[in-house]
Write a protein that holds these residues in place. Sequence first.
Motif, PDB file in Angstrom:
ATOM      1  N   GLN A  86       0.855  -1.186   0.000  1.00 50.05           N
ATOM      2  CA  GLN A  86       0.000   0.000   0.000  1.00 50.05           C
ATOM      3  C   GLN A  86       0.893   1.239   0.000  1.00 50.05           C
ATOM      4  N   PRO A  87       0.776   2.088  -1.015  1.00 51.90           N
ATOM      5  CA  PRO A  87       1.669   3.244  -1.108  1.00 51.90           C
ATOM      6  C   PRO A  87       1.518   4.168   0.091  1.00 51.90           C
ATOM      7  N   LEU A  88       2.625   4.610   0.602  1.00 48.79           N
ATOM      8  CA  LEU A  88       2.614   5.524   1.736  1.00 48.79           C
ATOM      9  C   LEU A  88       1.997   6.858   1.351  1.00 48.79           C
ATOM     10  N   ILE A  89       2.180   7.263   0.118  1.00 49.57           N
ATOM     11  CA  ILE A  89       1.718   8.590  -0.299  1.00 49.57           C
ATOM     12  C   ILE A  89       0.497   8.532  -1.208  1.00 49.57           C
ATOM     13  N   GLY A  90       0.045   7.352  -1.596  1.00 50.02           N
ATOM     14  CA  GLY A  90      -1.174   7.229  -2.389  1.00 50.02           C
ATOM     15  C   GLY A  90      -1.016   7.567  -3.855  1.00 50.02           C
ATOM     16  N   MET A  91       0.185   7.511  -4.372  1.00 52.67           N
ATOM     17  CA  MET A  91       0.407   7.783  -5.791  1.00 52.67           C
ATOM     18  C   MET A  91       1.701   7.103  -6.227  1.00 52.67           C
ATOM     19  N   ASP A  92       1.905   7.030  -7.530  1.00 49.82           N
ATOM     20  CA  ASP A  92       3.129   6.448  -8.087  1.00 49.82           C
ATOM     21  C   ASP A  92       4.155   7.558  -8.259  1.00 49.82           C
ATOM     22  N   SER A  93       5.210   7.499  -7.459  1.00 53.34           N
ATOM     23  CA  SER A  93       6.262   8.525  -7.560  1.00 53.34           C
ATOM     24  C   SER A  93       7.550   7.950  -8.129  1.00 53.34           C
ATOM     25  N   SER A  94       7.455   6.781  -8.750  1.00 50.47           N
ATOM     26  CA  SER A  94       8.668   6.074  -9.178  1.00 50.47           C
ATOM     27  C   SER A  94       9.473   6.833 -10.217  1.00 50.47           C
ATOM     28  N   GLN A  95       8.815   7.751 -10.949  1.00 53.60           N
ATOM     29  CA  GLN A  95       9.533   8.491 -11.986  1.00 53.60           C
ATOM     30  C   GLN A  95       9.952   9.884 -11.524  1.00 53.60           C
ATOM     31  N   MET A  96       9.691  10.197 -10.262  1.00 55.13           N
ATOM     32  CA  MET A  96      10.042  11.523  -9.749  1.00 55.13           C
ATOM     33  C   MET A  96      11.506  11.584  -9.347  1.00 55.13           C
ATOM     34  N   SER A  97      12.156  12.683  -9.690  1.00 54.88           N
ATOM     35  CA  SER A  97      13.484  12.939  -9.145  1.00 54.88           C
ATOM     36  C   SER A  97      13.306  13.391  -7.699  1.00 54.88           C
ATOM     37  N   LEU A  98      14.386  13.444  -6.947  1.00 57.26           N
ATOM     38  CA  LEU A  98      14.291  13.864  -5.558  1.00 57.26           C
ATOM     39  C   LEU A  98      13.751  15.289  -5.448  1.00 57.26           C
ATOM     40  N   ILE A  99      14.237  16.200  -6.284  1.00 56.62           N
ATOM     41  CA  ILE A  99      13.774  17.587  -6.173  1.00 56.62           C
ATOM     42  C   ILE A  99      12.308  17.694  -6.574  1.00 56.62           C
ATOM     43  N   GLN A 100      11.860  16.916  -7.537  1.00 55.00           N
ATOM     44  CA  GLN A 100      10.438  16.916  -7.887  1.00 55.00           C
ATOM     45  C   GLN A 100       9.602  16.413  -6.712  1.00 55.00           C
ATOM     46  N   PHE A 101      10.105  15.407  -6.031  1.00 50.24           N
ATOM     47  CA  PHE A 101       9.406  14.855  -4.870  1.00 50.24           C
ATOM     48  C   PHE A 101       9.317  15.882  -3.751  1.00 50.24           C
ATOM     49  N   LEU A 102      10.432  16.529  -3.438  1.00 54.57           N
ATOM     50  CA  LEU A 102      10.477  17.475  -2.333  1.00 54.57           C
ATOM     51  C   LEU A 102       9.648  18.724  -2.591  1.00 54.57           C
ATOM     52  N   GLU A 103       9.508  19.096  -3.868  1.00 56.70           N
ATOM     53  CA  GLU A 103       8.774  20.313  -4.205  1.00 56.70           C
ATOM     54  C   GLU A 103       7.355  20.037  -4.691  1.00 56.70           C
ATOM     55  N   SER A 104       6.955  18.764  -4.709  1.00 59.77           N
ATOM     56  CA  SER A 104       5.610  18.400  -5.155  1.00 59.77           C
ATOM     57  C   SER A 104       4.544  19.005  -4.248  1.00 59.77           C
ATOM     58  N   LYS A 105       3.388  19.317  -4.808  1.00 62.63           N
ATOM     59  CA  LYS A 105       2.266  19.832  -4.032  1.00 62.63           C
ATOM     60  C   LYS A 105       1.239  18.741  -3.722  1.00 62.63           C
ATOM     61  N   HIS A 106       1.541  17.513  -4.093  1.00 59.47           N
ATOM     62  CA  HIS A 106       0.611  16.407  -3.825  1.00 59.47           C
ATOM     63  C   HIS A 106       0.440  16.238  -2.315  1.00 59.47           C
ATOM     64  N   VAL A 107      -0.814  16.185  -1.854  1.00 62.99           N
ATOM     65  CA  VAL A 107      -1.062  16.171  -0.410  1.00 62.99           C
ATOM     66  C   VAL A 107      -0.491  14.928   0.259  1.00 62.99           C
ATOM     67  N   GLY A 108      -0.486  13.797  -0.451  1.00 56.63           N
ATOM     68  CA  GLY A 108       0.061  12.573   0.127  1.00 56.63           C
ATOM     69  C   GLY A 108       1.547  12.681   0.396  1.00 56.63           C
ATOM     70  N   ILE A 109       2.250  13.386  -0.470  1.00 53.15           N
ATOM     71  CA  ILE A 109       3.680  13.622  -0.265  1.00 53.15           C
ATOM     72  C   ILE A 109       3.887  14.653   0.843  1.00 53.15           C
ATOM     73  N   ARG A 110       3.160  15.761   0.746  1.00 51.46           N
ATOM     74  CA  ARG A 110       3.359  16.844   1.699  1.00 51.46           C
ATOM     75  C   ARG A 110       3.105  16.392   3.140  1.00 51.46           C
ATOM     76  N   GLN A 111       2.071  15.562   3.375  1.00 56.96           N
ATOM     77  CA  GLN A 111       1.770  15.173   4.750  1.00 56.96           C
ATOM     78  C   GLN A 111       2.859  14.283   5.334  1.00 56.96           C
ATOM     79  N   ASN A 112       3.618  13.613   4.475  1.00 56.27           N
ATOM     80  CA  ASN A 112       4.671  12.722   4.947  1.00 56.27           C
ATOM     81  C   ASN A 112       6.027  13.388   5.080  1.00 56.27           C
ATOM     82  N   ILE A 113       6.202  14.547   4.441  1.00 51.10           N
ATOM     83  CA  ILE A 113       7.538  15.162   4.489  1.00 51.10           C
ATOM     84  C   ILE A 113       7.556  16.538   5.136  1.00 51.10           C
ATOM     85  N   ASP A 114       6.413  17.182   5.278  1.00 48.90           N
ATOM     86  CA  ASP A 114       6.393  18.509   5.902  1.00 48.90           C
ATOM     87  C   ASP A 114       6.308  18.391   7.421  1.00 48.90           C
TER      88      ASP A 114
END
Length: 269
Positions: A130-158
């Motif tokens: 089960q994805p931790l962030i609720g989306m497929d981020s396999s093609q994201m670079s690190l900077i794309q991941f860190l600067e993404s506005k996707h709520v699933g990413i933001r709640q896990n890294i902010d």
Amino acid sequence: MLPNSMRTSLTSWNYRTRRHLRLVAQEIYQQARMSPERNFVFLHVPKAGGTSIRHFFREVFLERSIFPEDRLSNFPLWDDVASDGPKAYLGHLGWTFARSARAETATVLREPIERLLSVYVYTRKSRLRQPLIGMDSSQMSLIQFLESKHVGIRQNIDNAQTWQLCHCYHWEQREKMAETSNQTIFRAASENLENIDWLGVSENLSEFCKRLSMSKIQTEKNARRRNVSGGKLSYRDLSDREKKAIHKCSEMDVALYEKAQSRLVGDPL
């Protein structure tokens, strides 16, 4: 990527199957387990060694005293899962849940920059989990991941660790405090950190388990690291832009982690 409904069903089936197998095993070895004297909540910070500690607690508590973990996977409120009699609640729960449960509490924090890099590596390789962030981020670079506005990413890294100890790191529950200043959030998390009954850091899980073993939870077992992400990234190899983005995401978490380290130095075994 599996549809959400199928992924939820598989996750629920996995929890139920593992729970059944543990029940069978504990019929044989139940003398080594115990029931909590009052509600017990483990606030599992994502990618901070919590999976190892949850396995540790499953060997401490009787299976019948552990609240079904599949019912805790969607960040419930206490009133939604309140149970008769003391239970152990093991999941990605926040301080508000633990306070409402009037529970004995435990948590393990992780050095924030290492945790952020681990979150990134883990979500790129989750596959059928089960994805931790609720989306497929396999093609994201690190900077794309860190600067993404996707709520699933933001709640896990902010500043997720700070939010978890202040209230809850889940985005919908954070929105309830949208007008609250960072200073107020950090102050609340710091105060709650001092009130955690069992505090540890993922860099030294064995010491955390030793503290428990020397208390009323009598066990000789140590936590074995599980759910470890491979392919680690090194902070020193990152670009200046990546480092700046990481610090922007983790400023409060870094300060909170330093407070946790200070408390552990002052706490005798």
